[in-house]
Design an enzyme around this catalytic site. Structure first.
Site, PDB file in Angstrom:
ATOM      1  N   CYS A 224       0.792  -1.230   0.000  1.00 50.43           N
ATOM      2  CA  CYS A 224       0.000   0.000   0.000  1.00 50.43           C
ATOM      3  C   CYS A 224       0.825   1.281   0.000  1.00 50.43           C
ATOM      4  CB  CYS A 224      -0.939   0.001   1.210  1.00 50.43           C
ATOM      5  SG  CYS A 224      -2.135  -1.347   1.220  1.00 50.43           S
ATOM      6  N   ILE A 225       1.747   1.397   0.938  1.00 51.18           N
ATOM      7  CA  ILE A 225       2.408   2.682   1.163  1.00 51.18           C
ATOM      8  C   ILE A 225       3.227   3.156  -0.044  1.00 51.18           C
ATOM      9  CG2 ILE A 225       3.874   3.999   2.734  1.00 51.18           C
ATOM     10  CD1 ILE A 225       1.238   2.935   3.908  1.00 51.18           C
TER      11      ILE A 225
END
Length: 336
Positions: free
Chosen positions: A276-277
């Site tokens: 995600c990040i």
């Protein structure tokens, strides 16, 4: 309420609604099993026949899930999995949990969302609820997905079927939070769609957080991950700065963490990791350029975090040199 809205709401509240979940990965499978655990009939869809075969055999391929809990819910008779998307016509709610990666140019790659919409469209019937869970830029649900579904089905969102966004908030391996205990943000393309989606999730998870629109829900998920990306970059940059000053960043972090307010600890590392990040912030960065307001913090955080692996390798190289060794042929142990 129209007849269809009223009928779907009652089916949800009576747990008679059948839930279809597309994508049985680390987001979709636990979500499916939570609905099963709450008494709903669930059909899981995936294009990977190996996943279907494993689930049919009562096996779980996601290791961080409690295997006893998985087995118990697979054995209830309320869960079925399939690669046959014709079964979508028989469910009341369709939850989309497919990947949203970036292209090599760091632009949103929406092929999985669009291919899913093409599967749903011809099978979509009046009265169904569709919810996107995949992390994406604001406007995806009520622009891209809505258009694709309407074009493929001939139905009108908000009139013939209902459409909402509720971002996944999985933290795999975290023993303190699970799919059922993490608050669920929900926003619809209109009030009725939001009401129906909120009612559905409220029947399965401990708490829902209703926002005004699908766009607000999409923006919420991006804010959560952008916050982490920027702070990871900040502490990584401070690691480099303090290292040059001869200051132990870990000592500084330990001391700063004693402040009972106004400080949240982030630890430095070799960049950023996970799915995600490193990806999600650039969904907003890409969309913001359409409005002429490119977010500088996102781009700068990306630059800093992308450079960190080179910094770590450089530190390793210097440490090996101090011991009369080279990187070539060196044996390196990675912990964590």
């Amino acid at each position: 309420m129209t007849v269809d809205q009223d009928a779907l709401l009652h089916r949800i509240r009576d747990k008679e609604a059948k839930v279809g979940i597309i994508g049985l990965g680390y987001v979709g499978l636990p979500l499916a099993l939570v609905f099963v655990d709450r008494g709903f009939q669930v059909v899981g869809f995936d294009v990977d026949p190996k996943k279907i075969k494993a689930l049919d055999a009562g096996e779980c391929y996601i290791k961080h899930l409690d295997q006893a809990w998985v087995s118990r819910n697979l054995e209830t008779g309320r869960f079925a999995s399939t690669t046959n998307f014709d079964e979508l016509a028989n469910v009341d709610a369709i939850l989309i949990c497919v990947p949203t990666p970036l292209t090599p140019q760091r632009e949103p790659d929406m092929r999985y969302v669009l291919s899913t919409a093409r599967e749903i469209g011809p099978r979509l019937r009046p009265g169904q609820l569709v919810v996107l869970e995949s992390t994406t830029y604001p406007g995806t649900t009520d622009e891209l997905l809505r258009s694709a579904l309407e074009e493929a089905s001939g139905l009108v969102a908000g009139k013939d079927f209902f459409l909402a966004f509720s971002p996944e908030r999985e933290d795999p391996g975290n023993p303190n939070y699970s799919t059922s205990t993490i608050p669920k943000v929900v926003g619809g393309i209109d009030e009725v769609s939001g009401d129906l989606a909120d009612a559905l999730y409220a029947a399965a998870v401990a708490k829902t957080v209703r926002v005004s629109s699908a766009r607000a829900a999409e923006a919420t998920k991006l804010l959560e991950n952008i916050f982490r990306a920027v702070n990871i970059a900040l502490v990584n940059e401070l690691k480099v700065v303090y290292d040059e000053m001869g200051i132990d960043v870990w000592e500084v972090l330990d001391a700063a963490s004693t402040k009972p307010f106004g400080f949240m600890r982030f630890n430095p590392g070799p960049g950023w990791g996970g799915h995600c990040i490193p990806l999600d912030p650039f969904y907003l960065s890409w969309k913001a350029r359409e409005y002429g307001v490119p977010p500088k913090f996102i781009e700068l955080a990306g630059e800093i975090n992308v450079e960190m692996p080179k910094y770590v390798v450089g530190k390793l190289q210097r440490a090996l040199n101090d011991h009369g060794k080279s990187v070539r042929n060196a044996k390196v142990l990675l912990l964590g």
